[in-house]
Write a protein that holds these residues in place. Structure first.
Motif, PDB file in Angstrom:
ATOM      1  N   PRO A   1       0.721  -1.282   0.054  1.00  0.00           N
ATOM      2  CA  PRO A   1      -0.017   0.135  -0.091  1.00  0.00           C
ATOM      3  C   PRO A   1       0.627   1.370   0.144  1.00  0.00           C
ATOM      4  CG  PRO A   1       0.068  -1.038   2.103  1.00  0.00           C
ATOM      5  CD  PRO A   1       0.883  -1.971   1.294  1.00  0.00           C
ATOM      6  N   ILE A   2       0.275   2.488  -0.465  1.00  0.00           N
ATOM      7  CA  ILE A   2       0.817   3.735  -0.533  1.00  0.00           C
ATOM      8  C   ILE A   2       1.211   4.162   0.748  1.00  0.00           C
ATOM      9  CG2 ILE A   2      -1.330   4.874  -0.449  1.00  0.00           C
ATOM     10  CD1 ILE A   2       0.152   6.864  -2.556  1.00  0.00           C
ATOM     11  N   MET A   3       0.530   3.723   1.782  1.00  0.00           N
ATOM     12  CA  MET A   3       0.828   4.253   3.105  1.00  0.00           C
ATOM     13  C   MET A   3       2.263   3.785   3.849  1.00  0.00           C
ATOM     14  SD  MET A   3      -1.714   2.097   5.624  1.00  0.00           S
ATOM     15  CE  MET A   3      -2.879   2.237   4.219  1.00  0.00           C
ATOM     16  N   ARG A   4       2.820   2.723   3.254  1.00  0.00           N
ATOM     17  CA  ARG A   4       4.068   2.167   3.656  1.00  0.00           C
ATOM     18  C   ARG A   4       5.076   1.808   2.141  1.00  0.00           C
ATOM     19  NH1 ARG A   4       0.337  -0.355   6.946  1.00  0.00           N
ATOM     20  NH2 ARG A   4      -0.224  -1.812   5.222  1.00  0.00           N
ATOM     21  N   ARG A   5       5.063   2.972   1.279  1.00  0.00           N
ATOM     22  CA  ARG A   5       5.530   2.838   0.191  1.00  0.00           C
ATOM     23  C   ARG A   5       7.009   3.179   0.382  1.00  0.00           C
ATOM     24  NH1 ARG A   5       5.373   4.495  -5.349  1.00  0.00           N
ATOM     25  NH2 ARG A   5       7.415   4.302  -6.292  1.00  0.00           N
ATOM     26  N   ASP A   6       7.331   4.194   1.354  1.00  0.00           N
ATOM     27  CA  ASP A   6       8.706   4.196   1.479  1.00  0.00           C
ATOM     28  C   ASP A   6       9.672   2.976   1.907  1.00  0.00           C
ATOM     29  OD1 ASP A   6       8.656   6.958   0.977  1.00  0.00           O
ATOM     30  OD2 ASP A   6       8.681   7.702   3.080  1.00  0.00           O
ATOM     31  N   ALA A   7       8.777   2.323   2.637  1.00  0.00           N
ATOM     32  CA  ALA A   7       9.562   0.752   3.087  1.00  0.00           C
ATOM     33  C   ALA A   7       9.537  -0.283   2.024  1.00  0.00           C
ATOM     34  CB  ALA A   7       8.459   0.137   4.202  1.00  0.00           C
ATOM     35  N   TRP A   8       8.532  -0.021   1.165  1.00  0.00           N
ATOM     36  CA  TRP A   8       8.996  -0.931  -0.198  1.00  0.00           C
ATOM     37  C   TRP A   8      10.167  -0.474  -0.964  1.00  0.00           C
ATOM     38  CZ3 TRP A   8       7.131  -4.956  -3.024  1.00  0.00           C
ATOM     39  CH2 TRP A   8       7.229  -5.007  -4.428  1.00  0.00           C
ATOM     40  N   ASP A   9      10.287   0.656  -1.049  1.00  0.00           N
ATOM     41  CA  ASP A   9      11.156   1.403  -1.868  1.00  0.00           C
ATOM     42  C   ASP A   9      12.873   0.886  -1.232  1.00  0.00           C
ATOM     43  OD1 ASP A   9       9.650   2.484  -3.857  1.00  0.00           O
ATOM     44  OD2 ASP A   9       9.730   4.376  -3.179  1.00  0.00           O
ATOM     45  N   THR A  10      12.914   1.262   0.036  1.00  0.00           N
ATOM     46  CA  THR A  10      14.051   1.107   0.911  1.00  0.00           C
ATOM     47  C   THR A  10      14.504  -0.263   1.145  1.00  0.00           C
ATOM     48  OG1 THR A  10      13.563   3.162   2.042  1.00  0.00           O
ATOM     49  CG2 THR A  10      15.018   1.612   3.175  1.00  0.00           C
ATOM     50  N   LEU A  11      13.605  -1.237   1.322  1.00  0.00           N
ATOM     51  CA  LEU A  11      13.719  -2.413   1.236  1.00  0.00           C
ATOM     52  C   LEU A  11      14.338  -3.252   0.234  1.00  0.00           C
ATOM     53  CD1 LEU A  11      11.150  -3.600   4.040  1.00  0.00           C
ATOM     54  CD2 LEU A  11      13.431  -3.239   4.410  1.00  0.00           C
ATOM     55  N   LEU A  12      13.705  -2.959  -0.897  1.00  0.00           N
ATOM     56  CA  LEU A  12      14.025  -3.355  -2.237  1.00  0.00           C
ATOM     57  C   LEU A  12      15.507  -3.165  -2.406  1.00  0.00           C
ATOM     58  CD1 LEU A  12      10.945  -2.828  -4.594  1.00  0.00           C
ATOM     59  CD2 LEU A  12      11.830  -5.061  -3.846  1.00  0.00           C
ATOM     60  N   LYS A  13      15.778  -1.935  -2.098  1.00  0.00           N
ATOM     61  CA  LYS A  13      17.215  -1.537  -2.363  1.00  0.00           C
ATOM     62  C   LYS A  13      18.294  -2.042  -1.558  1.00  0.00           C
ATOM     63  CE  LYS A  13      19.876   2.545  -2.639  1.00  0.00           C
ATOM     64  NZ  LYS A  13      19.739   4.147  -2.485  1.00  0.00           N
ATOM     65  N   ALA A  14      17.787  -2.340  -0.208  1.00  0.00           N
ATOM     66  CA  ALA A  14      18.620  -2.996   0.567  1.00  0.00           C
ATOM     67  C   ALA A  14      18.947  -4.478   0.573  1.00  0.00           C
ATOM     68  CB  ALA A  14      17.924  -2.583   2.240  1.00  0.00           C
ATOM     69  N   ARG A  15      17.917  -5.109   0.161  1.00  0.00           N
ATOM     70  CA  ARG A  15      17.677  -6.568  -0.209  1.00  0.00           C
ATOM     71  C   ARG A  15      18.896  -6.875  -1.298  1.00  0.00           C
ATOM     72  NH1 ARG A  15      14.646  -6.631   3.618  1.00  0.00           N
ATOM     73  NH2 ARG A  15      16.576  -5.843   4.589  1.00  0.00           N
ATOM     74  N   ALA A  16      18.905  -5.818  -2.414  1.00  0.00           N
ATOM     75  CA  ALA A  16      19.592  -6.026  -3.594  1.00  0.00           C
ATOM     76  C   ALA A  16      21.264  -5.732  -3.075  1.00  0.00           C
ATOM     77  CB  ALA A  16      19.461  -4.824  -4.475  1.00  0.00           C
TER      78      ALA A  16
END
Length: 259
Positions: free
Chosen positions: A168-183
């Motif tokens: 969801p959009i309300m937790r979008r920052d987490a999505w972007d940050t965690l994808l980058k971190a996992r990479a």
């Protein structure tokens, strides 16, 4: 081959309407000229309505599974995405991985989204899977799995992580940050495929579908709030060269996951 061409599909999922969603996706997939892997969002045929009994499919059969098989053959590509399937009176959130020759594998979502009460209706997966295309090793993950780095820790057994989501959009920052971190932490390419639009529970989604390289850089990304297919050809030889120059994974802590 050392390359993999990925098509990541960001779409607005119509609530609980399998026929409309499959028709919309079929039309959009026709714009793909060539790909090795086509990735659809989590629960792409229904949305995240796990409490509705009408949405589940039989295991490895049914309308959605057969549609995936047809699309895989049509586009001569692996097609992947998650579907709610029947499981002992409950459901599984099943990430299907279907080859054009009909060969099928799957990963069942391990971490169920407690805030959305997913665990009340869905049985968790019990195994971590790695699939292959062109001898390139790919780890499948579903949405909430992204928050649990131990589950995705690279034991030097995969090169690409794919996460499909209704994030969801309300937790979008987490999505972007965690994808980058996992990479970065796993020295892998990461493919994040999310939906857009308002769902039947009034939860909004802005997308964030993107492909990240092993340095955590978004090398291609979809426009927010738009239905869009992004494509990228990644070169695993570049990843191997980077790992040789910076062999971080050799210093990783050993551990055991108990399921």
């Amino acid at each position: 081959m050392s390359t993999l061409t990925i098509a990541a599909v960001q779409t607005n999922i119509q609530w609980l309407d399998k026929a409309k969603n499959l028709a919309n996706l079929a039309e959009r997939l026709d714009s793909i000229k060539s790909a090795d892997l086509i990735v659809l969002p989590e629960t792409f045929s229904t949305g995240f309505g796990m409490d509705d009994e009408a949405i589940q499919e039989p295991q490895q059969s049914g309308m959605v599974y057969e549609w995936m098989q047809q699309q895989s053959i049509k586009h001569n590509a692996v097609i992947a995405g998650s579907v709610f399937v029947e499981d002992a009176g409950r459901k599984r959130n099943r990430f299907y991985w279907i080859y054009p020759n009909g060969e099928t594998y799957f990963y069942d979502k391990r971490h169920l989204f407690r805030l959305g009460h997913e665990e009340q209706y869905v049985n968790p997966g019990t195994s971590r899977e790695v699939f292959e295309i062109n001898q390139i090793r790919i780890l499948p993950q579903v949405c909430y799995d992204l928050r649990f780095p131990v589950w995705s820790r690279n034991r030097q057994d995969y090169d690409v992580m794919v996460n499909v989501a209704n994030w969801p959009i309300m937790r979008r920052d987490a999505w972007d940050t965690l994808l980058k971190a996992r990479a970065m932490e796993n020295q892998v390419f990461v493919v994040g495929v999310n939906r857009v639009g308002l769902d039947g529970k009034n939860v909004d989604h802005s997308g964030g579908t993107a492909i990240y390289d092993f340095l955590g850089r978004a090398i291609v990304s979809a426009e927010d709030n738009q239905q869009q297919i992004i494509q990228m050809t990644i070169d695993i030889d570049e990843l191997k060269a980077f790992r040789q120059s910076y062999p971080m994974l050799k210093d990783a802590d050993d551990f055991e996951i108990k399921i």
